[in-house]
Design a protein around this motif. Structure first.
Motif, PDB file in Angstrom:
ATOM      1  N   LEU A 160      35.576 -10.095 -31.794  1.00 30.58           N
ATOM      2  CA  LEU A 160      34.678  -9.194 -32.559  1.00 30.58           C
ATOM      3  C   LEU A 160      34.089  -9.827 -33.686  1.00 30.58           C
ATOM      4  O   LEU A 160      33.045  -9.410 -34.061  1.00 30.58           O
ATOM      5  CB  LEU A 160      35.859  -7.860 -32.771  1.00 30.58           C
ATOM      6  N   LEU A 161      34.889 -10.478 -34.407  1.00 29.31           N
ATOM      7  CA  LEU A 161      34.380 -11.005 -35.603  1.00 29.31           C
ATOM      8  C   LEU A 161      33.118 -11.916 -35.354  1.00 29.31           C
ATOM      9  O   LEU A 161      32.063 -11.941 -36.119  1.00 29.31           O
ATOM     10  CB  LEU A 161      35.504 -11.716 -36.396  1.00 29.31           C
ATOM     11  N   CYS A 162      33.158 -12.727 -34.408  1.00 29.10           N
ATOM     12  CA  CYS A 162      32.364 -13.626 -33.891  1.00 29.10           C
ATOM     13  C   CYS A 162      30.821 -12.589 -33.739  1.00 29.10           C
ATOM     14  O   CYS A 162      29.906 -12.993 -33.965  1.00 29.10           O
ATOM     15  CB  CYS A 162      32.392 -14.447 -32.809  1.00 29.10           C
ATOM     16  N   GLN A 163      31.205 -11.537 -32.784  1.00 27.11           N
ATOM     17  CA  GLN A 163      30.157 -10.662 -32.445  1.00 27.11           C
ATOM     18  C   GLN A 163      29.427 -10.064 -33.901  1.00 27.11           C
ATOM     19  O   GLN A 163      28.140 -10.056 -33.841  1.00 27.11           O
ATOM     20  CB  GLN A 163      30.459  -9.643 -31.487  1.00 27.11           C
ATOM     21  N   LEU A 164      30.097  -9.247 -34.639  1.00 20.95           N
ATOM     22  CA  LEU A 164      29.782  -8.924 -35.859  1.00 20.95           C
ATOM     23  C   LEU A 164      28.966  -9.753 -36.617  1.00 20.95           C
ATOM     24  O   LEU A 164      27.615  -9.525 -37.366  1.00 20.95           O
ATOM     25  CB  LEU A 164      30.870  -8.167 -36.882  1.00 20.95           C
ATOM     26  N   ARG A 170      32.537 -19.777 -29.266  1.00 22.75           N
ATOM     27  CA  ARG A 170      33.317 -21.126 -29.528  1.00 22.75           C
ATOM     28  C   ARG A 170      33.756 -21.358 -30.833  1.00 22.75           C
ATOM     29  O   ARG A 170      34.597 -22.268 -30.989  1.00 22.75           O
ATOM     30  CB  ARG A 170      32.215 -22.248 -28.905  1.00 22.75           C
ATOM     31  N   ARG A 171      33.202 -20.544 -31.750  1.00 22.14           N
ATOM     32  CA  ARG A 171      33.601 -20.903 -32.946  1.00 22.14           C
ATOM     33  C   ARG A 171      34.753 -19.761 -33.537  1.00 22.14           C
ATOM     34  O   ARG A 171      35.261 -19.790 -34.649  1.00 22.14           O
ATOM     35  CB  ARG A 171      32.572 -20.447 -34.108  1.00 22.14           C
ATOM     36  N   MET A 172      35.276 -19.148 -32.421  1.00 20.79           N
ATOM     37  CA  MET A 172      36.153 -17.991 -32.816  1.00 20.79           C
ATOM     38  C   MET A 172      37.459 -18.257 -33.673  1.00 20.79           C
ATOM     39  O   MET A 172      38.038 -17.602 -34.400  1.00 20.79           O
ATOM     40  CB  MET A 172      36.629 -16.951 -31.738  1.00 20.79           C
ATOM     41  N   ASP A 173      38.025 -19.693 -33.295  1.00 24.13           N
ATOM     42  CA  ASP A 173      39.329 -19.924 -33.926  1.00 24.13           C
ATOM     43  C   ASP A 173      38.834 -20.402 -35.379  1.00 24.13           C
ATOM     44  O   ASP A 173      40.147 -20.518 -36.004  1.00 24.13           O
ATOM     45  CB  ASP A 173      39.881 -21.271 -33.067  1.00 24.13           C
ATOM     46  N   ALA A 174      37.897 -19.956 -35.830  1.00 26.49           N
ATOM     47  CA  ALA A 174      37.796 -20.297 -37.197  1.00 26.49           C
ATOM     48  C   ALA A 174      38.183 -18.804 -37.900  1.00 26.49           C
ATOM     49  O   ALA A 174      38.311 -19.149 -39.362  1.00 26.49           O
ATOM     50  CB  ALA A 174      36.308 -20.516 -37.596  1.00 26.49           C
ATOM     51  N   PHE A 175      38.359 -17.994 -37.282  1.00 23.36           N
ATOM     52  CA  PHE A 175      38.920 -16.742 -38.013  1.00 23.36           C
ATOM     53  C   PHE A 175      40.406 -16.600 -37.643  1.00 23.36           C
ATOM     54  O   PHE A 175      40.911 -16.136 -36.731  1.00 23.36           O
ATOM     55  CB  PHE A 175      38.277 -15.539 -37.344  1.00 23.36           C
ATOM     56  N   GLU A 176      41.201 -17.283 -38.434  1.00 23.59           N
ATOM     57  CA  GLU A 176      42.674 -17.210 -38.614  1.00 23.59           C
ATOM     58  C   GLU A 176      43.345 -15.660 -38.490  1.00 23.59           C
ATOM     59  O   GLU A 176      42.306 -14.958 -39.181  1.00 23.59           O
ATOM     60  CB  GLU A 176      43.139 -18.048 -39.603  1.00 23.59           C
ATOM     61  N   HIS A 177      44.439 -15.745 -38.059  1.00 21.50           N
ATOM     62  CA  HIS A 177      44.838 -14.380 -38.108  1.00 21.50           C
ATOM     63  C   HIS A 177      46.533 -14.386 -38.184  1.00 21.50           C
ATOM     64  O   HIS A 177      46.992 -15.356 -37.916  1.00 21.50           O
ATOM     65  CB  HIS A 177      44.642 -13.287 -37.119  1.00 21.50           C
ATOM     66  N   ARG A 178      47.163 -13.406 -39.143  1.00 21.07           N
ATOM     67  CA  ARG A 178      48.423 -13.343 -38.957  1.00 21.07           C
ATOM     68  C   ARG A 178      48.785 -11.787 -38.860  1.00 21.07           C
ATOM     69  O   ARG A 178      48.037 -10.988 -38.933  1.00 21.07           O
ATOM     70  CB  ARG A 178      48.993 -13.610 -40.419  1.00 21.07           C
ATOM     71  N   ASN A 179      50.173 -11.624 -38.643  1.00 23.20           N
ATOM     72  CA  ASN A 179      50.638 -10.042 -38.262  1.00 23.20           C
ATOM     73  C   ASN A 179      50.068  -9.247 -39.760  1.00 23.20           C
ATOM     74  O   ASN A 179      50.379  -9.683 -40.673  1.00 23.20           O
ATOM     75  CB  ASN A 179      51.776  -9.846 -38.017  1.00 23.20           C
ATOM     76  N   LEU A 180      49.441  -8.267 -39.439  1.00 21.69           N
ATOM     77  CA  LEU A 180      49.079  -7.337 -40.509  1.00 21.69           C
ATOM     78  C   LEU A 180      47.975  -7.952 -41.303  1.00 21.69           C
ATOM     79  O   LEU A 180      48.079  -7.460 -42.919  1.00 21.69           O
ATOM     80  CB  LEU A 180      49.963  -6.495 -41.157  1.00 21.69           C
ATOM     81  N   CYS A 181      47.284  -8.893 -41.199  1.00 18.95           N
ATOM     82  CA  CYS A 181      46.297  -9.329 -41.985  1.00 18.95           C
ATOM     83  C   CYS A 181      45.062  -8.422 -41.944  1.00 18.95           C
ATOM     84  O   CYS A 181      44.977  -7.698 -41.178  1.00 18.95           O
ATOM     85  CB  CYS A 181      45.821 -10.701 -41.519  1.00 18.95           C
ATOM     86  N   LEU A 182      44.146  -8.697 -43.135  1.00 16.86           N
ATOM     87  CA  LEU A 182      43.114  -7.746 -43.239  1.00 16.86           C
ATOM     88  C   LEU A 182      42.041  -8.823 -43.290  1.00 16.86           C
ATOM     89  O   LEU A 182      41.755  -9.549 -43.942  1.00 16.86           O
ATOM     90  CB  LEU A 182      43.136  -6.990 -44.610  1.00 16.86           C
ATOM     91  N   TYR A 183      40.592  -8.318 -42.463  1.00 10.70           N
ATOM     92  CA  TYR A 183      39.332  -8.660 -42.820  1.00 10.70           C
ATOM     93  C   TYR A 183      38.775  -7.497 -43.227  1.00 10.70           C
ATOM     94  O   TYR A 183      38.648  -6.496 -42.483  1.00 10.70           O
ATOM     95  CB  TYR A 183      38.636  -9.344 -41.673  1.00 10.70           C
ATOM     96  N   LYS A 184      37.910  -7.698 -44.497  1.00  8.55           N
ATOM     97  CA  LYS A 184      37.230  -6.633 -44.895  1.00  8.55           C
ATOM     98  C   LYS A 184      35.631  -7.044 -44.696  1.00  8.55           C
ATOM     99  O   LYS A 184      35.149  -8.116 -45.166  1.00  8.55           O
ATOM    100  CB  LYS A 184      37.394  -6.262 -46.481  1.00  8.55           C
ATOM    101  N   VAL A 185      35.053  -6.010 -43.652  1.00  7.27           N
ATOM    102  CA  VAL A 185      33.693  -6.477 -43.447  1.00  7.27           C
ATOM    103  C   VAL A 185      32.644  -5.365 -43.888  1.00  7.27           C
ATOM    104  O   VAL A 185      32.980  -4.041 -43.945  1.00  7.27           O
ATOM    105  CB  VAL A 185      33.742  -6.438 -41.968  1.00  7.27           C
ATOM    106  N   HIS A 186      31.576  -5.719 -44.323  1.00  4.69           N
ATOM    107  CA  HIS A 186      30.563  -4.588 -45.011  1.00  4.69           C
ATOM    108  C   HIS A 186      29.475  -4.785 -44.005  1.00  4.69           C
ATOM    109  O   HIS A 186      29.096  -5.733 -43.604  1.00  4.69           O
ATOM    110  CB  HIS A 186      30.130  -5.094 -46.424  1.00  4.69           C
ATOM    111  N   TYR A 187      28.889  -3.545 -43.778  1.00  7.68           N
ATOM    112  CA  TYR A 187      27.743  -3.285 -42.833  1.00  7.68           C
ATOM    113  C   TYR A 187      26.589  -2.743 -43.614  1.00  7.68           C
ATOM    114  O   TYR A 187      26.726  -1.534 -43.959  1.00  7.68           O
ATOM    115  CB  TYR A 187      28.188  -2.654 -41.466  1.00  7.68           C
TER     116      TYR A 187
END
Length: 204
Positions: A160-164, A170-187
């Motif tokens: 989803l982050l790649c699409q947004l 192929r770059r999706m692993d740049a977006f690391e994640h952990r349980n209950l982590c937050l990415y705040k995105v502005h549109y």
């Protein structure tokens, strides 16, 4: 339009996470005690945020991760488009050395841009991206929702982050994640930007 603020979180911890058992979209697991604690910590940190809507996948672990907000009576919609990628025949099993080699082989294909590849019986990132696009259209078509909370799953969140942000999958692993982590995105109405990257301050 005013800036839409999207609070994108991964679900809290499950026993499957701890035991290294593959979940995916076909395993509807519950949060464990640690996961419920993480959900409570996130709620404590963000309960004053004036969320207009809560979006989740259809899987229980995302619902349980935002239960505090649902108990407040916030509007909630669930979409299978936000479900985790399907890992096919690997779901519900602990990865063996042989299967781990296959898994990492598929990851290597994805990193080379071969995002049509999939594990046996599972989904490819291309397929996950395709099912997410109607949700993205829905999200961007509701300017009245200025603050939204979206709870989903690790690999699907990366897609989803790649699409947004307009990144190739192929770059999706740049977006690391952990349980209950937050990415705040502005549109802004024309583009998405990440304001908080892998934010876990609420868990400390």
């Amino acid at each position: 339009m005013s800036v839409k603020k999207i609070y994108l979180i991964r679900h809290g911890q499950t026993d499957f996470n701890v035991q290294n058992i593959v979940q995916g979209s076909g395993i509807d697991s519950d949060l464990n005690e640690k996961g419920r604690q993480q959900a409570a910590q996130f709620f404590a940190a963000y309960k004053q945020m004036p969320f207009d809507k809560v979006y989740t996948s259809v899987l229980r672990r995302t619902h349980q991760s935002v239960q505090g907000f649902l108990d407040m009576g916030l509007p909630h919609e669930q979409y299978a488009a936000l479900n985790e990628i399907s890992w096919g025949v690997r779901e519900g099993t602990r990865i063996t050395a042989e299967e781990d080699a296959e898994y990492h082989g598929v990851l290597a294909q994805w990193n080379r841009g071969e995002t049509h590849a999939r594990l046996t019986g599972g989904e490819s990132p291309d397929e996950v991206a395709a099912r997410q696009r109607p949700f993205i259209e829905l999200l961007t078509s509701r300017p009245e929702e200025e603050n939204v909370l979206v709870c989903m799953h690790g690999r699907a969140m990366r897609v989803l982050l790649c699409q947004l942000l307009g990144y190739p999958l192929r770059r999706m692993d740049a977006f690391e994640h952990r349980n209950l982590c937050l990415y705040k995105v502005h549109y802004t109405g024309s583009m998405f930007t990440v304001r908080n990257f892998l934010d876990v301050a609420h868990l400390e």
